[in-house]
Design an enzyme around this catalytic site. Sequence first.
Site, short mmCIF file in Angstrom:
data_model
loop_
_atom_site.label_atom_id
_atom_site.label_comp_id
_atom_site.label_asym_id
_atom_site.label_seq_id
_atom_site.Cartn_x
_atom_site.Cartn_y
_atom_site.Cartn_z
N ALA A 1 0.88 -1.12 0.12
CA ALA A 1 0.06 -0.17 0.16
C ALA A 1 1.00 1.30 0.17
O ALA A 1 1.71 1.31 0.88
CB ALA A 1 -0.86 0.08 1.33
N ASP B 1 9.09 -0.08 -13.55
CA ASP B 1 8.36 -1.27 -13.36
C ASP B 1 7.32 -1.16 -14.62
O ASP B 1 7.21 -2.39 -14.87
CB ASP B 1 7.36 -1.08 -12.08
CG ASP B 1 8.39 -0.75 -11.02
OD1 ASP B 1 9.46 -1.11 -11.04
OD2 ASP B 1 7.82 -0.37 -9.93
N GLY C 1 6.88 -5.25 -7.39
CA GLY C 1 6.24 -6.43 -7.64
C GLY C 1 4.80 -6.25 -8.48
O GLY C 1 4.68 -6.63 -9.42
P1 ATP Z 1 11.39 4.47 -11.36
O1 ATP Z 1 11.96 4.01 -10.45
O2 ATP Z 1 10.88 6.00 -11.22
O3 ATP Z 1 10.06 3.50 -11.64
P2 ATP Z 1 13.39 4.06 -13.10
O4 ATP Z 1 14.55 4.66 -12.74
O5 ATP Z 1 13.48 2.32 -12.70
O6 ATP Z 1 11.90 4.55 -12.61
P3 ATP Z 1 13.64 5.10 -15.66
O7 ATP Z 1 14.94 4.82 -16.56
O8 ATP Z 1 13.48 6.50 -15.00
O9 ATP Z 1 13.31 3.93 -14.44
O10 ATP Z 1 12.39 5.07 -16.66
C1 ATP Z 1 12.21 3.85 -17.38
C2 ATP Z 1 11.69 4.17 -18.85
O11 ATP Z 1 10.45 4.89 -18.78
C3 ATP Z 1 12.70 4.71 -19.53
O12 ATP Z 1 13.43 3.73 -20.25
C4 ATP Z 1 11.93 5.54 -20.48
O13 ATP Z 1 11.38 4.61 -21.66
C5 ATP Z 1 10.50 5.87 -19.77
N1 ATP Z 1 10.62 7.24 -19.39
C6 ATP Z 1 11.24 7.59 -17.98
N2 ATP Z 1 11.22 8.76 -17.76
C7 ATP Z 1 10.68 9.15 -18.90
C8 ATP Z 1 10.80 10.64 -19.49
N3 ATP Z 1 10.94 11.90 -18.58
N4 ATP Z 1 10.38 10.87 -20.81
C9 ATP Z 1 9.94 10.03 -21.45
N5 ATP Z 1 10.11 8.49 -21.22
C10 ATP Z 1 10.56 8.26 -19.97
#
Ligand code: ATP
Length: 290
Positions: free
Chosen positions: A11, A239, A40
């Site tokens: 949650a 995710d 998950g």
């Molecule tokens: P989080 O922890 O916030 O879930 P993360 O750090 O694991 O994210 P990111 O690399 O930020 O993952 O984002 C995953 C994917 O989402 C990126 O590879 C891209 O395809 C898309 N994405 C994330 N931020 C953006 C953005 N500002 N504009 C366009 N696409 C984005």
Amino acid sequence: MTIWNLGSINADHVYAVDHILAPGETLAATDLTTGLGGKGANMSVACARAGARIGHIGAVGPEGGWAVDRLTEYGVDNRWIKRLDVPSGHAIITVAEDGENSIILFPGANRALPIEAIRAALAEAEVGDWFLTQNETNLQAEAAALAREMGLKVGYAAAPFDAQSVAAVLPLIDFLILNEVEAAQLEAATGTAPGALEVNDVIVTLGADGARWFDNRSGTVEDFPAIPVTPVDTTGAGDTFTGYVLAGLDRGMPMGQAIGLAMRAGALMVTRPGAADAIPDLAEVQAFLQ
Ligand code: ATP
């Protein structure tokens, strides 16, 4: 085929505050929203919304029935989610007016799943199914070993980064996905760059800069630019991306095409506030930018 996801169910309690709490301070929040979260659960919802058959392996406590109901509504098979006598996992998230946040994560039932529950779930799996896991539960390495032994393909999102879990799971997987920070942590912990790991496919997500795919069988590296959007809330983007890649692979897409689909899902996700409840479905992703 089916995707089996051993993962957390939380949650997410999101409190709007004027500023992030200082030590000893008491502060009244101006708003509270509670939604479904946990890496998950987010990935299971993303797989389901992308049209995959997905069985979630996990646990909630006595007060977690609503989260199971929510997963079920999104199309996640709930038969392998245990109800334990341990509090459900939850996150206390404060978001300040300037966008800064702080998070307390209570793993609870997510870390109390017995191995028998994983065995019972995977007994239903078929050769060629995918097994997926992250670092918010217990027993990732044991489950990955079991899945591999049974002929499943194993995917792993090494988040949140935890050197011990990563070292145990890394030798057991076909597919690894991490963000840029986790990739640097992995390289610092193992001394090995993503392109030199003994894992067939490694994807490093780069937020607004897209993603990089290391095909370690051929030694090639391919960059995928992000779709430009104005982000509102990046929670769950990674995710969503992971769930969509796996769902794409599960339906037989080549990796490049699965990444292309996930790129659109991730971009659409950051334009919406919320975690699991904000994950777009396949029709929305396909309609996006067409
Ligand atoms: P989080 O922890 O916030 O879930 P993360 O750090 O694991 O994210 P990111 O690399 O930020 O993952 O984002 C995953 C994917 O989402 C990126 O590879 C891209 O395809 C898309 N994405 C994330 N931020 C953006 C953005 N500002 N504009 C366009 N696409 C984005």
